[in-house]
Design a protein around this motif. Structure first.
Motif, PDB file in Angstrom:
ATOM      1  N   ILE A 152       0.848  -1.187   0.000  1.00 43.14           N
ATOM      2  CA  ILE A 152       0.000   0.000   0.000  1.00 43.14           C
ATOM      3  C   ILE A 152       0.888   1.242   0.000  1.00 43.14           C
ATOM      4  O   ILE A 152       1.852   1.339   0.775  1.00 43.14           O
ATOM      5  CB  ILE A 152      -0.926   0.025   1.227  1.00 43.14           C
ATOM      6  CG1 ILE A 152      -1.769  -1.243   1.275  1.00 43.14           C
ATOM      7  CG2 ILE A 152      -1.811   1.273   1.196  1.00 43.14           C
ATOM      8  CD1 ILE A 152      -2.691  -1.441   0.103  1.00 43.14           C
ATOM      9  N   SER A 153       0.572   2.183  -0.868  1.00 42.90           N
ATOM     10  CA  SER A 153       1.347   3.420  -0.975  1.00 42.90           C
ATOM     11  C   SER A 153       0.610   4.556  -0.271  1.00 42.90           C
ATOM     12  O   SER A 153      -0.559   4.832  -0.587  1.00 42.90           O
ATOM     13  CB  SER A 153       1.551   3.804  -2.448  1.00 42.90           C
ATOM     14  OG  SER A 153       2.223   2.783  -3.134  1.00 42.90           O
ATOM     15  N   GLY A 154       1.279   5.182   0.687  1.00 45.81           N
ATOM     16  CA  GLY A 154       0.739   6.356   1.342  1.00 45.81           C
ATOM     17  C   GLY A 154       1.389   7.619   0.801  1.00 45.81           C
ATOM     18  O   GLY A 154       2.133   7.585  -0.193  1.00 45.81           O
ATOM     19  N   VAL A 155       1.130   8.733   1.430  1.00 43.90           N
ATOM     20  CA  VAL A 155       1.703  10.013   0.983  1.00 43.90           C
ATOM     21  C   VAL A 155       3.215   9.994   1.105  1.00 43.90           C
ATOM     22  O   VAL A 155       3.943  10.427   0.208  1.00 43.90           O
ATOM     23  CB  VAL A 155       1.099  11.184   1.796  1.00 43.90           C
ATOM     24  CG1 VAL A 155       1.766  12.493   1.410  1.00 43.90           C
ATOM     25  CG2 VAL A 155      -0.405  11.258   1.575  1.00 43.90           C
TER      26      VAL A 155
END
Length: 257
Positions: A152-155
């Protein structure tokens, strides 16, 4: 010219009739025999008749399953599996059986299987010697490895989302979301169709075009309109999760596996 011989082995009479109608419409020159959907009766028929070129074979039969039938008969036919329960279909596909078709049967998907068979007949000199043995071994033993986590890619960071933490996946405006047991939502860069192939079918079920549910997220199911079921999930989904009448038998089989 001899007609190509085809057998349908299916324990649900309406499904057998529908498949016979579809194959007849697509290939009217083929000779199609519908056999009783039991292992004992199908084995008896094969003991008295020449093996057909193709068998459309349901995985779950009235008194056993496809493995039981194949291990007793060892047909010389090409096998096209038909099943409402796709764990077996994935295994069959993995060993390059000619094809598999998920029920309810889609005519376009059926045509693809037929064309694939016809192409193979033109380009390949018969089935491999170990075709049936490999198929039986795969049905009995080998398990597909399924996805266990997502990146999962966050900011400003990345993290791993465990599949065991996911209650369901849904699609909205062509974007796929994973919803965790705690109600958090994460965007997943895969379509529901691709997720269906990567998730363990013992734990996840494609309820409809919009949602894939985990067995642990189901609270209860109750009758709905037109033979459908509506399923309550935890955490709650934003709209009703419905199971169509066509998928009902597969859903009940999945719940009871």
């Amino acid at each position: 010219m001899n007609k190509l011989q085809v057998a349908i082995i299916e324990d649900e009479v309406p499904a057998a009739r529908l498949l016979h109608s579809m194959v007849s419409r697509l290939r009217p020159e083929w000779e199609i025999t519908v056999l009783p959907g039991s292992v004992d009766e199908a084995v008896a028929w094969f003991g008295e008749h020449a093996h057909p070129a193709i068998i459309f074979l349901d995985i779950q039969l009235a008194d056993g399953n496809a493995f039981d039938f194949l291990s007793l008969v060892h047909p010389t036919s090409v096998i096209v599996f038909t099943t409402a329960y796709d764990r077996y279909a994935i295994r069959a596909f993995a060993v390059n059986s000619i094809d598999y078709i998920l029920k309810p049967v889609d005519e376009t998907r059926l045509l693809d299987a037929i064309v694939k068979y016809e192409t193979m007949q033109r380009t390949v000199n018969g089935l491999p010697d170990d075709y049936m043995d490999t198929l039986l071994d795969t049905l009995q033993h080998k398990e597909k490895r399924f996805r266990t986590r997502f990146l999962i890619s966050g900011v400003d960071r990345f993290w791993s989302l465990q599949v065991n933490d996911i209650a369901y996946f849904y699609s909205e405006n062509k974007v796929t979301f994973a919803v965790t047991r705690s109600g958090q939502e994460h965007i997943i860069d895969l379509s529901l169709n691709k997720l269906t192939d990567q998730l363990d079918p013992d734990r996840f079920f494609r309820a409809n075009r919009q949602i894939i549910v985990c067995i642990d997220a189901i609270d209860h199911a109750e009758p709905y309109f037109n033979g459908k079921l509506v399923v309550a999930v935890r955490p709650p989904y934003k709209s009703k999760v419905t199971i169509s009448e066509e998928k009902l038998s597969a859903f009940k089989l999945w719940l009871n596996f």
